[in-house]
Scaffold this active site. Sequence first.
Site, PDB file in Angstrom:
ATOM      1  N   ASP A 254       0.780  -1.190  -0.033  1.00 44.49           N
ATOM      2  CA  ASP A 254      -0.029   0.100  -0.088  1.00 44.49           C
ATOM      3  C   ASP A 254       0.854   1.292  -0.106  1.00 44.49           C
ATOM      4  O   ASP A 254       2.040   1.075  -0.334  1.00 44.49           O
ATOM      5  CB  ASP A 254      -1.076  -0.151   1.137  1.00 44.49           C
TER       6      ASP A 254
ATOM      7  N   CYS B 295       3.399  -3.002   4.129  1.00 47.40           N
ATOM      8  CA  CYS B 295       2.207  -1.789   4.407  1.00 47.40           C
ATOM      9  C   CYS B 295       3.178  -1.193   5.410  1.00 47.40           C
ATOM     10  O   CYS B 295       4.239  -1.314   5.670  1.00 47.40           O
ATOM     11  CB  CYS B 295       0.927  -2.276   4.715  1.00 47.40           C
TER      12      CYS B 295
ATOM     13  N   THR C  42       3.059  -1.171   8.866  1.00 43.51           N
ATOM     14  CA  THR C  42       3.563  -2.170   9.866  1.00 43.51           C
ATOM     15  C   THR C  42       3.732  -3.436   9.636  1.00 43.51           C
ATOM     16  O   THR C  42       4.139  -4.100  10.237  1.00 43.51           O
ATOM     17  CB  THR C  42       2.488  -2.074  11.072  1.00 43.51           C
ATOM     18  N   GLY C  43       3.118  -3.973   8.000  1.00 43.27           N
ATOM     19  CA  GLY C  43       3.186  -5.259   7.807  1.00 43.27           C
ATOM     20  C   GLY C  43       2.006  -6.027   8.376  1.00 43.27           C
ATOM     21  O   GLY C  43       1.596  -7.347   8.092  1.00 43.27           O
TER      22      GLY C  43
ATOM     23  N   GLY D 232      -1.621  -5.538   8.795  1.00 47.62           N
ATOM     24  CA  GLY D 232      -2.799  -5.560   8.026  1.00 47.62           C
ATOM     25  C   GLY D 232      -2.769  -6.165   6.769  1.00 47.62           C
ATOM     26  O   GLY D 232      -3.740  -6.916   6.528  1.00 47.62           O
TER      27      GLY D 232
ATOM     28  N   HIS E  13      10.357 -23.708   9.198  1.00 44.06           N
ATOM     29  CA  HIS E  13       9.457 -24.312   9.895  1.00 44.06           C
ATOM     30  C   HIS E  13       7.995 -24.294   9.605  1.00 44.06           C
ATOM     31  O   HIS E  13       6.859 -25.216   9.695  1.00 44.06           O
ATOM     32  CB  HIS E  13       9.520 -23.832  11.280  1.00 44.06           C
TER      33      HIS E  13
ATOM     34  N   ARG F 170       9.432 -33.026  10.743  1.00 43.25           N
ATOM     35  CA  ARG F 170       8.331 -32.729  11.891  1.00 43.25           C
ATOM     36  C   ARG F 170       7.530 -31.632  11.392  1.00 43.25           C
ATOM     37  O   ARG F 170       6.474 -31.480  12.055  1.00 43.25           O
ATOM     38  CB  ARG F 170       9.043 -32.935  12.908  1.00 43.25           C
ATOM     39  N   HIS F 171       8.063 -30.490  10.821  1.00 49.88           N
ATOM     40  CA  HIS F 171       7.134 -29.665  10.519  1.00 49.88           C
ATOM     41  C   HIS F 171       6.064 -29.628   9.321  1.00 49.88           C
ATOM     42  O   HIS F 171       5.059 -28.912   9.368  1.00 49.88           O
ATOM     43  CB  HIS F 171       8.332 -28.498   9.978  1.00 49.88           C
TER      44      HIS F 171
END
Length: 149
Positions: A8, A65, A67-68, A70, A98, A132-133
């Site tokens: 954005d 964005c 903050t990352g 939203g 992982h 295992r992941h």
Amino acid sequence: MKLALGSDHGGFRMKEMIKAYLRTENIEFEDFGTADENAVDYPDFAEKVAEAVAGGLYDRGILICGTGIGIGIAANKVPGIRAALCHDVFSARASREHNNANILTMGERVIGPGLALEIVKTWLAAEFSGGRHACRVEKIAELERKYYK
């Protein structure tokens, strides 16, 4: 590797910096927008990138964005997407190894450009460990199937 990029207005400058880096590394990408710093709605760009990745047109995606947060929440609404918010190198590596994250999200207003590039480099180089992941990632897919009927 083929990447889908989006942001954005709050992540536009960081996206442009990442594009410049990808060009120097000859990494193929498509920019799904936005095209400038004029205010837009992040879900629109999250949806475009997430659909392109979930549909198999691109191997992975990067969304940015302010903050990352939203843009990642929006991307994770698309079935098949495992978007991971990473503001440090350890989380970027772990999200791939992982969680088999297929979209990286970051916040331009949270981290600086040098750290952002290190996160991108680490995230692009890391591979899913499986083992295992794999059963845990499959359980995430089961949750999607349960709630996205």
